[in-house]
Motif scaffolding. Structure first.
Motif, mmCIF file in Angstrom:
data_model
loop_
_atom_site.group_PDB
_atom_site.id
_atom_site.type_symbol
_atom_site.label_atom_id
_atom_site.label_comp_id
_atom_site.label_asym_id
_atom_site.label_seq_id
_atom_site.Cartn_x
_atom_site.Cartn_y
_atom_site.Cartn_z
ATOM 1 N N GLY A 43 0.818 -1.198 0.000
ATOM 2 C CA GLY A 43 0.000 0.000 0.000
ATOM 3 C C GLY A 43 0.856 1.254 0.000
ATOM 4 N N VAL A 44 0.259 2.372 0.396
ATOM 5 C CA VAL A 44 0.930 3.672 0.301
ATOM 6 C C VAL A 44 2.238 3.699 1.088
ATOM 7 N N SER A 45 2.249 3.108 2.289
ATOM 8 C CA SER A 45 3.468 3.107 3.094
ATOM 9 C C SER A 45 4.599 2.379 2.379
ATOM 10 N N ASP A 46 4.288 1.230 1.791
ATOM 11 C CA ASP A 46 5.316 0.479 1.058
ATOM 12 C C ASP A 46 5.712 1.184 -0.239
ATOM 13 N N LYS A 74 0.430 11.075 -3.602
ATOM 14 C CA LYS A 74 0.044 10.932 -5.011
ATOM 15 C C LYS A 74 0.703 9.712 -5.654
ATOM 16 N N VAL A 75 1.716 9.139 -4.996
ATOM 17 C CA VAL A 75 2.358 7.933 -5.542
ATOM 18 C C VAL A 75 1.348 6.801 -5.716
ATOM 19 N N MET A 76 0.207 6.877 -5.003
ATOM 20 C CA MET A 76 -0.765 5.789 -5.089
ATOM 21 C C MET A 76 -1.493 5.760 -6.430
ATOM 22 N N LYS A 77 -1.527 6.867 -7.150
ATOM 23 C CA LYS A 77 -2.362 6.924 -8.354
ATOM 24 C C LYS A 77 -1.924 5.923 -9.416
#
Length: 366
Positions: A108-111, A333-336
């Motif tokens: 997820g976002v943390s990784d 924003k890296v999640m997009k």
């Protein structure tokens, strides 16, 4: 494909139950039954994002930050939030948000942030829960053992640490008598049949039980599959916010700050601490992490990378000897792109996926 199907596929990655109680992840506006042909992935749901969705004929918006976080007592279409809801309903756009469940999920976002910043050998910074584990024992005719084991492994059974397809197999004889109304794969109705079978034992997380049992039944040749389930006391995969790990190449705080600016594509970072200090151990918490300074200071982290750091919390970190780098909240924003890529791997036809190009960063640097 309906909205509920897209949500189900996503929640195989980041189950809704991983979200914190205070969060409001899930359906925000629209219907689970909405027929979806085009999905737009965004960090936030603001006017410019919805306008972009309308222009691009999007019918499903997948967001990280919930647009409805606090309870609404009225929907006043003269207010910014009310106008936004009205616009979404008018154009029949369904909105779903995955917030803290996407933060804490594996990969997820943390990784995502840890990978971008070259932080390796990571552990969960703030554990919140772990998988409940089960042992599955299935009895399979020897002719189909490999097929069944492959189906179990491919669907998530047999993971122990960094090992997959962990199973144990013993041989023996199974016995059964087909009764009226059966269509036996082996044997005849009314006659006791003995078959050479293998007992396959493996481990699985409770959240994947139904998927794994479906895979077992599809791969198994019998119309009635014999299997047992046992609850285990073993600790499963740990979930929680943030990550802590080792920087691939040790560098000074100043150099790491410039490295973060480049990797996260931000115009500036705010830094506390001795810029000449050597950095090796890194704690990362995407979003707002100002409330956890004391907890991070109690770890062996050399630096804490997080957003929304306020004046007094930065002073607290300074006093505790914890260096802090604040690249802002918008770095999530890296999640997009990551979410778009996940969907495109899982859904190969019938639905297209795009990333929102609208800028939702509220701050400008003058």
């Amino acid at each position: 494909m309906k909205a509920k199907d897209i949500i189900r596929i996503f929640e195989e990655w980041a189950p809704a139950q991983l979200a914190y109680d205070w969060d409001n992840s899930g359906l925000q506006v629209g219907s689970y039954e909405k027929e979806v042909t085009k999905v737009m992935v965004t960090l936030d749901v603001l006017d410019q994002v919805v306008d972009e969705a309308i222009e691009k004929n999007v019918d499903f918006i997948f967001a990280h930050h919930p647009m409805l976080f606090k309870s609404l007592k009225t929907i006043n279409v003269q207010s910014p939030k009310g106008r936004l809801i009205q616009k979404l309903i008018k154009h029949d756009i369904t909105v779903y948000a995955a917030h803290t469940n996407l933060d804490v999920a594996e990969n997820g976002v943390s990784d995502m942030l840890a990978r971008v910043l070259d932080v390796e050998n990571t552990e969960v910074l703030f554990p919140s829960e772990s998988d409940r584990l089960l042992k599955l024992v299935a009895f399979v005719p020897n002719t189909h053992v490999d097929e069944v084991k492959r189906a179990l492994g491919d669907n998530g059974a047999g993971h122990i640490g960094n090992y997959s397809d962990c199973m144990f197999e013993t041989n023996g004889f199974g016995q059964f008598k087909p009764l009226e109304g059966t269509n036996p794969f082996i044997g005849e109705k009314g006659t006791i049949e003995k078959v050479e079978e293998s007992r396959i034992e493996t481990i699985l997380p409770t959240k994947k039980l139904h998927v794994i049992l479906d895979a077992l039944k599809k791969a198994h040749p019998y119309e009635e599959v014999a299997y047992d389930l046992y609850p285990l006391e073993n600790q499963g995969k740990v979930y929680g916010a943030g990550r802590i790990g080792d920087l691939r190449s040790e560098m000074t705080l100043e150099a790491f700050s410039h490295f973060i600016k480049k990797r996260l594509d931000v115009p500036f970072v705010r830094v506390t601490g001795n810029l000449k200090r050597s950095i090796k151990r890194v704690a990362i918490l995407g979003g707002s992490g100002k409330d956890f300074v004391e907890e991070v200071a109690a770890t062996d982290a050399d630096v804490y990378v997080t957003g929304d750091m306020s004046f007094h919390e930065a002073q607290d970190a300074w006093a505790l000897g914890l260096s802090v780098i604040d690249p802002g909240h918008y770095v999530e924003k890296v999640m997009k792109e990551a979410v778009k890529e996940y969907f495109e791997e899982q859904i190969t036809e019938g639905v297209s996926f795009i990333v929102s190009e609208a800028n939702t960063e509220p701050f400008q640097l003058l």
